[in-house]
Design a protein around this motif. Structure first.
Motif, PDB file in Angstrom:
ATOM      1  N   VAL A   1     -31.438  36.375  -4.847  1.00 17.47           N
ATOM      2  CA  VAL A   1     -31.347  37.791  -5.218  1.00 17.47           C
ATOM      3  C   VAL A   1     -32.186  38.651  -4.291  1.00 17.47           C
ATOM      4  O   VAL A   1     -31.789  39.763  -3.922  1.00 17.47           O
ATOM      5  CB  VAL A   1     -31.763  37.981  -6.695  1.00 17.47           C
ATOM      6  CG1 VAL A   1     -31.922  39.460  -7.020  1.00 17.47           C
ATOM      7  CG2 VAL A   1     -30.737  37.349  -7.620  1.00 17.47           C
TER       8      VAL A   1
ATOM      9  N   PHE B   1     -24.003  42.665  -2.541  1.00 19.68           N
ATOM     10  CA  PHE B   1     -23.898  42.016  -3.839  1.00 19.68           C
ATOM     11  C   PHE B   1     -22.468  41.536  -4.084  1.00 19.68           C
ATOM     12  O   PHE B   1     -21.512  42.088  -3.518  1.00 19.68           O
ATOM     13  CB  PHE B   1     -24.317  42.988  -4.945  1.00 19.68           C
ATOM     14  CG  PHE B   1     -25.740  43.463  -4.805  1.00 19.68           C
ATOM     15  CD1 PHE B   1     -26.790  42.686  -5.258  1.00 19.68           C
ATOM     16  CD2 PHE B   1     -26.019  44.684  -4.211  1.00 19.68           C
ATOM     17  CE1 PHE B   1     -28.100  43.110  -5.121  1.00 19.68           C
ATOM     18  CE2 PHE B   1     -27.333  45.122  -4.070  1.00 19.68           C
ATOM     19  CZ  PHE B   1     -28.373  44.325  -4.524  1.00 19.68           C
TER      20      PHE B   1
ATOM     21  N   TRP C   1     -19.651  41.548  -9.526  1.00 21.68           N
ATOM     22  CA  TRP C   1     -20.650  42.289 -10.293  1.00 21.68           C
ATOM     23  C   TRP C   1     -20.149  43.675 -10.704  1.00 21.68           C
ATOM     24  O   TRP C   1     -20.743  44.325 -11.551  1.00 21.68           O
ATOM     25  CB  TRP C   1     -21.943  42.423  -9.488  1.00 21.68           C
ATOM     26  CG  TRP C   1     -22.731  41.147  -9.483  1.00 21.68           C
ATOM     27  CD1 TRP C   1     -22.278  39.892  -9.790  1.00 21.68           C
ATOM     28  CD2 TRP C   1     -24.110  40.997  -9.134  1.00 21.68           C
ATOM     29  NE1 TRP C   1     -23.276  38.979  -9.662  1.00 21.68           N
ATOM     30  CE2 TRP C   1     -24.418  39.625  -9.251  1.00 21.68           C
ATOM     31  CE3 TRP C   1     -25.097  41.881  -8.731  1.00 21.68           C
ATOM     32  CZ2 TRP C   1     -25.692  39.120  -8.991  1.00 21.68           C
ATOM     33  CZ3 TRP C   1     -26.363  41.381  -8.459  1.00 21.68           C
ATOM     34  CH2 TRP C   1     -26.652  40.018  -8.594  1.00 21.68           C
ATOM     35  N   ASN C   2     -19.079  44.155 -10.088  1.00 25.64           N
ATOM     36  CA  ASN C   2     -18.493  45.441 -10.467  1.00 25.64           C
ATOM     37  C   ASN C   2     -17.170  45.265 -11.202  1.00 25.64           C
ATOM     38  O   ASN C   2     -16.369  46.191 -11.298  1.00 25.64           O
ATOM     39  CB  ASN C   2     -18.284  46.333  -9.236  1.00 25.64           C
ATOM     40  CG  ASN C   2     -19.565  47.058  -8.854  1.00 25.64           C
ATOM     41  OD1 ASN C   2     -20.353  47.403  -9.722  1.00 25.64           O
ATOM     42  ND2 ASN C   2     -19.769  47.270  -7.567  1.00 25.64           N
TER      43      ASN C   2
ATOM     44  N   SER D   1     -26.284  37.820 -13.899  1.00 23.70           N
ATOM     45  CA  SER D   1     -27.255  37.967 -12.811  1.00 23.70           C
ATOM     46  C   SER D   1     -27.524  39.431 -12.497  1.00 23.70           C
ATOM     47  O   SER D   1     -28.658  39.817 -12.193  1.00 23.70           O
ATOM     48  CB  SER D   1     -26.750  37.241 -11.554  1.00 23.70           C
ATOM     49  OG  SER D   1     -26.792  35.841 -11.736  1.00 23.70           O
ATOM     50  N   GLN D   2     -26.488  40.265 -12.564  1.00 27.76           N
ATOM     51  CA  GLN D   2     -26.685  41.693 -12.332  1.00 27.76           C
ATOM     52  C   GLN D   2     -27.579  42.285 -13.415  1.00 27.76           C
ATOM     53  O   GLN D   2     -28.490  43.068 -13.140  1.00 27.76           O
ATOM     54  CB  GLN D   2     -25.354  42.436 -12.302  1.00 27.76           C
ATOM     55  CG  GLN D   2     -25.535  43.941 -12.080  1.00 27.76           C
ATOM     56  CD  GLN D   2     -24.257  44.733 -12.290  1.00 27.76           C
ATOM     57  OE1 GLN D   2     -23.205  44.152 -12.504  1.00 27.76           O
ATOM     58  NE2 GLN D   2     -24.363  46.036 -12.230  1.00 27.76           N
ATOM     59  N   LYS D   3     -27.315  41.899 -14.656  1.00 28.45           N
ATOM     60  CA  LYS D   3     -28.123  42.411 -15.760  1.00 28.45           C
ATOM     61  C   LYS D   3     -29.571  41.983 -15.620  1.00 28.45           C
ATOM     62  O   LYS D   3     -30.501  42.756 -15.898  1.00 28.45           O
ATOM     63  CB  LYS D   3     -27.546  41.916 -17.089  1.00 28.45           C
ATOM     64  CG  LYS D   3     -28.193  42.535 -18.310  1.00 28.45           C
ATOM     65  CD  LYS D   3     -27.451  42.142 -19.571  1.00 28.45           C
ATOM     66  CE  LYS D   3     -28.035  42.840 -20.787  1.00 28.45           C
ATOM     67  NZ  LYS D   3     -27.297  42.485 -22.023  1.00 28.45           N
TER      68      LYS D   3
ATOM     69  N   THR E   1     -31.216  44.116 -12.782  1.00 31.60           N
ATOM     70  CA  THR E   1     -31.496  45.491 -13.207  1.00 31.60           C
ATOM     71  C   THR E   1     -32.603  45.525 -14.260  1.00 31.60           C
ATOM     72  O   THR E   1     -33.357  46.494 -14.336  1.00 31.60           O
ATOM     73  CB  THR E   1     -30.228  46.167 -13.764  1.00 31.60           C
ATOM     74  OG1 THR E   1     -29.648  45.348 -14.790  1.00 31.60           O
ATOM     75  CG2 THR E   1     -29.202  46.369 -12.668  1.00 31.60           C
TER      76      THR E   1
ATOM     77  N   LEU F   1     -25.358  48.442  -5.614  1.00 29.33           N
ATOM     78  CA  LEU F   1     -24.698  47.735  -6.708  1.00 29.33           C
ATOM     79  C   LEU F   1     -23.387  48.400  -7.102  1.00 29.33           C
ATOM     80  O   LEU F   1     -22.496  47.768  -7.662  1.00 29.33           O
ATOM     81  CB  LEU F   1     -25.617  47.666  -7.933  1.00 29.33           C
ATOM     82  CG  LEU F   1     -26.709  46.595  -7.900  1.00 29.33           C
ATOM     83  CD1 LEU F   1     -27.694  46.812  -9.037  1.00 29.33           C
ATOM     84  CD2 LEU F   1     -26.099  45.207  -7.984  1.00 29.33           C
TER      85      LEU F   1
END
Length: 233
Positions: A64, A73, A77-78, A107-109, A112, A200
């Motif tokens: 990361v 990224f 993730w989107n 992983s995105q959560k 952030t 992101l």
């Protein structure tokens, strides 16, 4: 642009960014991860990462950190999954009463959540004392009273009162990004953190996330159409 000269530029501090991505920060973020949560489109359950611990967690952190450094990224993730969930005691056949839940890749959560520390710092440093909502050791009742008194004061003094809300945690699908970036700049959020959040968002489809339409549309943001009347979030 007229008052641009009065808004100071904020210099970033790379060591602070390192702190946000430190082993300690990841350990703290993982402590909030609970089992049994639905996974996002990537199919990765971060609870397994929590259980694995040790070298596996450190390997994730290094990966990361590389993503953050490169501002690159995963496309997945989107791609978020929207589902309608019943509220307790509601009639199952009444879809209008259901609330939307958004499944974001774990992983995105987690990333952030690590960056949220900087947002909390900026909020505590810039939000006026008249704002007591979602503030440590204060409550909504105090917030309601403060807002009412502020409105009364402005009416008495014949002044304008502006109120702005940007709850990025629970209403993210309607946040207009250009507004968000300007708010972050004025609140002196670490520029490196803002750049990560911008990166992101790269890859969001032109029409925003699919399947959303409504009366009120925004020209920019995660979605370009949000049904405010039905109440999202």
């Amino acid at each position: 642009e007229v008052i641009q000269w009065a808004i100071p530029e904020v210099e970033g501090d790379s060591c602070l960014m390192d702190d946000l991505l430190s082993t300690e920060a990841l350990t703290k973020a993982l402590s909030r991860v609970q089992p049994g949560k639905a996974v996002g489109t990537d199919g990765f359950d971060v609870y397994l990462l929590k259980r694995a611990g040790g070298d596996t967690v450190e390997a994730w952190r290094q990966i990361v950190k590389g993503m953050v450094a490169d501002k690159d990224f995963p496309h997945e993730w989107n791609q978020w999954i929207a589902m309608l969930a019943m509220k307790p005691g509601e009639e199952p056949t009444n879809f209008e009463r259901r609330r939307d839940l958004w499944l974001i890749p774990g992983s995105q959560k987690l990333l952030t959540r690590m960056l949220t520390v900087e947002y909390d710092r900026a909020s505590q440093a810039t939000v006026p004392l008249s704002n007591a909502g979602f503030t440590a050791d204060r409550n909504a009742g105090e917030q309601t009273l403060a807002m009412r008194l502020a409105a009364e004061q402005c009416m008495k003094e014949r002044r304008t009162l502006y109120r702005g809300y940007c709850d990025y945690g629970t209403f993210f699908m309607s946040v207009v990004h250009n507004v968000q970036w300007e708010v972050e700049r004025r609140c002196k959020v670490l520029p490196e953190v803002t750049e990560v959040m911008k990166a992101l968002r790269i890859g969001i489809p032109e029409r925003g996330l699919p399947g959303l339409s409504g009366k009120y549309e925004t020209a920019a943001g995660l979605t370009k159409a949000v049904d405010i009347l039905k109440g999202l979030g």
